[in-house]
Structures are given as C-alpha cells and as structure tokens.
Scaffold this motif. Structure first.
Motif, PDB file in Angstrom:
ATOM      1  N   THR A  14       0.800  -1.225   0.000  1.00 43.26           N
ATOM      2  CA  THR A  14       0.000   0.000   0.000  1.00 43.26           C
ATOM      3  C   THR A  14       0.835   1.279   0.000  1.00 43.26           C
ATOM      4  OG1 THR A  14      -0.138  -0.042   2.410  1.00 43.26           O
ATOM      5  CG2 THR A  14      -1.921  -1.123   1.185  1.00 43.26           C
ATOM      6  N   THR A  15       2.160   1.147  -0.031  1.00 40.87           N
ATOM      7  CA  THR A  15       3.029   2.324   0.027  1.00 40.87           C
ATOM      8  C   THR A  15       3.845   2.416  -1.251  1.00 40.87           C
ATOM      9  OG1 THR A  15       3.191   2.045   2.420  1.00 40.87           O
ATOM     10  CG2 THR A  15       4.760   3.525   1.398  1.00 40.87           C
ATOM     11  N   ASN A  16       3.777   3.585  -1.886  1.00 44.31           N
ATOM     12  CA  ASN A  16       4.505   3.810  -3.126  1.00 44.31           C
ATOM     13  C   ASN A  16       5.909   4.334  -2.800  1.00 44.31           C
ATOM     14  OD1 ASN A  16       5.469   4.497  -5.630  1.00 44.31           O
ATOM     15  ND2 ASN A  16       3.766   5.848  -6.166  1.00 44.31           N
ATOM     16  N   PRO A  17       6.964   3.553  -3.108  1.00 45.55           N
ATOM     17  CA  PRO A  17       8.321   4.003  -2.804  1.00 45.55           C
ATOM     18  C   PRO A  17       8.725   5.264  -3.574  1.00 45.55           C
ATOM     19  CG  PRO A  17       8.321   1.694  -3.501  1.00 45.55           C
ATOM     20  CD  PRO A  17       6.942   2.202  -3.648  1.00 45.55           C
ATOM     21  N   ASP A  18       8.063   5.530  -4.708  1.00 44.52           N
ATOM     22  CA  ASP A  18       8.375   6.737  -5.476  1.00 44.52           C
ATOM     23  C   ASP A  18       7.981   8.006  -4.726  1.00 44.52           C
ATOM     24  OD1 ASP A  18       9.391   5.197  -7.540  1.00 44.52           O
ATOM     25  OD2 ASP A  18       7.464   5.121  -8.588  1.00 44.52           O
ATOM     26  N   ASN A  19       7.002   7.904  -3.832  1.00 38.39           N
ATOM     27  CA  ASN A  19       6.560   9.055  -3.044  1.00 38.39           C
ATOM     28  C   ASN A  19       7.227   9.118  -1.666  1.00 38.39           C
ATOM     29  OD1 ASN A  19       4.824   9.817  -5.082  1.00 38.39           O
ATOM     30  ND2 ASN A  19       3.106   8.660  -4.239  1.00 38.39           N
ATOM     31  N   ALA A  20       7.954   8.069  -1.305  1.00 34.52           N
ATOM     32  CA  ALA A  20       8.526   7.973   0.042  1.00 34.52           C
ATOM     33  C   ALA A  20       9.761   8.859   0.176  1.00 34.52           C
ATOM     34  CB  ALA A  20       8.886   6.526   0.344  1.00 34.52           C
ATOM     35  N   TYR A  21       9.890   9.455   1.361  1.00 27.95           N
ATOM     36  CA  TYR A  21      11.067  10.259   1.695  1.00 27.95           C
ATOM     37  C   TYR A  21      11.417   9.986   3.150  1.00 27.95           C
ATOM     38  CZ  TYR A  21      14.137  14.198   2.620  1.00 27.95           C
ATOM     39  OH  TYR A  21      15.206  14.969   2.976  1.00 27.95           O
ATOM     40  N   PHE A  22      12.677   9.641   3.389  1.00 27.26           N
ATOM     41  CA  PHE A  22      13.173   9.376   4.731  1.00 27.26           C
ATOM     42  C   PHE A  22      14.602   9.862   4.785  1.00 27.26           C
ATOM     43  CE2 PHE A  22      15.068   7.008   8.152  1.00 27.26           C
ATOM     44  CZ  PHE A  22      14.066   6.878   9.087  1.00 27.26           C
ATOM     45  N   ASN A  76       8.285  11.677   5.277  1.00 29.25           N
ATOM     46  CA  ASN A  76       6.841  11.737   5.068  1.00 29.25           C
ATOM     47  C   ASN A  76       6.262  10.387   5.509  1.00 29.25           C
ATOM     48  OD1 ASN A  76       7.457  10.005   2.943  1.00 29.25           O
ATOM     49  ND2 ASN A  76       6.970  11.470   1.337  1.00 29.25           N
ATOM     50  N   LYS A  77       4.944  10.258   5.476  1.00 26.33           N
ATOM     51  CA  LYS A  77       4.323   9.046   6.020  1.00 26.33           C
ATOM     52  C   LYS A  77       4.736   7.799   5.240  1.00 26.33           C
ATOM     53  CE  LYS A  77       0.045   9.593   3.446  1.00 26.33           C
ATOM     54  NZ  LYS A  77      -1.383   9.743   3.482  1.00 26.33           N
ATOM     55  N   GLU A  78       4.924   7.922   3.931  1.00 30.23           N
ATOM     56  CA  GLU A  78       5.345   6.769   3.137  1.00 30.23           C
ATOM     57  C   GLU A  78       6.750   6.316   3.540  1.00 30.23           C
ATOM     58  OE1 GLU A  78       4.067   9.555   1.743  1.00 30.23           O
ATOM     59  OE2 GLU A  78       2.179   8.868   0.870  1.00 30.23           O
ATOM     60  N   GLY A  79       7.664   7.284   3.753  1.00 30.02           N
ATOM     61  CA  GLY A  79       9.018   6.947   4.172  1.00 30.02           C
ATOM     62  C   GLY A  79       9.047   6.287   5.539  1.00 30.02           C
ATOM     63  N   LEU A  80       8.237   6.807   6.466  1.00 34.45           N
ATOM     64  CA  LEU A  80       8.175   6.192   7.799  1.00 34.45           C
ATOM     65  C   LEU A  80       7.641   4.769   7.724  1.00 34.45           C
ATOM     66  CD1 LEU A  80       6.862   9.134  10.006  1.00 34.45           C
ATOM     67  CD2 LEU A  80       9.097   8.035  10.128  1.00 34.45           C
ATOM     68  N   ARG A  81       6.626   4.555   6.917  1.00 31.52           N
ATOM     69  CA  ARG A  81       6.056   3.206   6.800  1.00 31.52           C
ATOM     70  C   ARG A  81       7.051   2.226   6.200  1.00 31.52           C
ATOM     71  NH1 ARG A  81       0.171   5.333   4.718  1.00 31.52           N
ATOM     72  NH2 ARG A  81      -0.543   6.010   6.781  1.00 31.52           N
ATOM     73  N   LEU A  82       7.755   2.639   5.152  1.00 29.80           N
ATOM     74  CA  LEU A  82       8.728   1.738   4.538  1.00 29.80           C
ATOM     75  C   LEU A  82       9.912   1.475   5.472  1.00 29.80           C
ATOM     76  CD1 LEU A  82       8.686   2.954   0.826  1.00 29.80           C
ATOM     77  CD2 LEU A  82       7.746   0.831   1.759  1.00 29.80           C
ATOM     78  N   TRP A 126      14.626   5.806  -1.567  1.00 33.37           N
ATOM     79  CA  TRP A 126      13.831   6.758  -0.797  1.00 33.37           C
ATOM     80  C   TRP A 126      14.522   7.199   0.495  1.00 33.37           C
ATOM     81  CZ3 TRP A 126      12.691   4.326   3.753  1.00 33.37           C
ATOM     82  CH2 TRP A 126      12.653   2.918   3.738  1.00 33.37           C
ATOM     83  N   ILE A 127      15.682   6.613   0.821  1.00 32.69           N
ATOM     84  CA  ILE A 127      16.427   7.029   2.022  1.00 32.69           C
ATOM     85  C   ILE A 127      17.536   7.988   1.603  1.00 32.69           C
ATOM     86  CG2 ILE A 127      17.916   6.307   3.911  1.00 32.69           C
ATOM     87  CD1 ILE A 127      16.417   3.713   4.072  1.00 32.69           C
ATOM     88  N   TYR A 128      17.515   9.171   2.193  1.00 35.75           N
ATOM     89  CA  TYR A 128      18.538  10.197   1.947  1.00 35.75           C
ATOM     90  C   TYR A 128      19.248  10.485   3.259  1.00 35.75           C
ATOM     91  CZ  TYR A 128      15.788  11.021  -2.251  1.00 35.75           C
ATOM     92  OH  TYR A 128      15.127  10.865  -3.426  1.00 35.75           O
ATOM     93  N   SER A 129      20.427  11.005   3.148  1.00 36.16           N
ATOM     94  CA  SER A 129      21.136  11.427   4.353  1.00 36.16           C
ATOM     95  C   SER A 129      21.666  12.832   4.145  1.00 36.16           C
ATOM     96  CB  SER A 129      22.287  10.474   4.659  1.00 36.16           C
ATOM     97  OG  SER A 129      22.963  10.929   5.800  1.00 36.16           O
TER      98      SER A 129
END
Length: 148
Positions: free
Chosen positions: A15-23, A39-45, A74-77
């Motif tokens: 249910t989570t689109n990695p293209d929209n995820a940001y962490f 964002n919520k997608e990044g937290l969920r992934l 989707w993971i940045y530092s």
C-alpha cells in the motif's frame, strides 16, 4: 507472531509507493540533536525494514555481526554519509543488556551550575595575585596609590 509480522510487512509494502517515500537523517536547527525527516510513506517503509530485521533476528541463529539495511532510493542522508546502516543485534532483555554495560542512550542532563561559579572564584583569585605581584615587582607604583 512472525506470520502476523510478515502480513504487516506485505501490507505496508503493497500500500506504500516508494516513489513518493522520503526518509532522511538530519540534525535539528541547533545542530545538537539527530532527527528524522520523513513523510508518512518513508516512515512506513522504514518501519517495514525494521520489522524485516526483527524477523531476521528471530529466524536466524544469533550473531554478533550487524544486520545491514539494503540501499533504498527513498532514504537520503543530509549528513553526507549513511548515519544508520544497520542493526547490531541484541538478543537479551533490556535489564541484561544494561547489566553487561551496554547502556541505552540516556536523556541529556542539565548543565551543572557549579562550574561557572568555580571559574569566577578562580578568576578573582588570579586577579588578586596579579595585583599583588605587580605591586611587589614595581614598588614605584605605591607612590601613586597615596596621592589624593
């Protein structure tokens, strides 16, 4: 329990689109505390990745080697390097871990108010000693002290 976790992981990933995820790992404005920007997608992934590691710890024999995360787009530092690359497994309860000297991160203690007072006292003593040394080294200065 592990089947429930596997179901939860599959549900999150479906249910989570990695293209929209940001962490991202970062620091607060003061630079003193580490924070997570997400964002919520990044937290969920990210939560799904953590659950996968807990399943891995449950299913595989105990190891002292880190369990590394696989690289994700989707993971940045913002720190310039991968701040948290994996998990160092601990298989005992918290009380046992603390007993063995591997203590968890403790909250910051307020700064002691004694140090500034100590520095003030030391500066006053140093100033008084300098004044006495100056009067002993330059006896001609005493003439100026008695002028009215």
């Amino acid at each position: 329990m592990s089947s429930d976790l596997e179901t939860s992981i599959r549900q999150i990933e479906a249910t989570t689109n990695p293209d929209n995820a940001y962490f991202s790992y970062s620091v607060d404005d003061s630079g003193e505390f580490g924070v997570i920007k997400a964002n919520k997608e990044g937290l969920r992934l990210y939560a799904a990745d953590l659950l996968k590691k807990s399943l891995q710890m449950e299913e595989e024999p105990p190891t002292s080697q880190p369990l590394f995360f696989s690289p994700q787009d989707w993971i940045y530092s913002e720190t310039g390097y991968n701040l948290i690359a994996g998990i160092l497994p601990q298989y005992e309860p918290r009380a046992q871990i603390i007993l063995h000297g591997i203590s968890p991160v403790r909250p910051m203690q307020p700064r002691s108010q004694k140090k500034p007072v100590l520095y003030l006292v030391l500066m006053c003593i140093t100033g008084a000693l300098l004044m006495l040394a100056t009067l002993k080294a330059f006896p001609n200065l005493r003439q100026w002290v008695n002028i009215h």
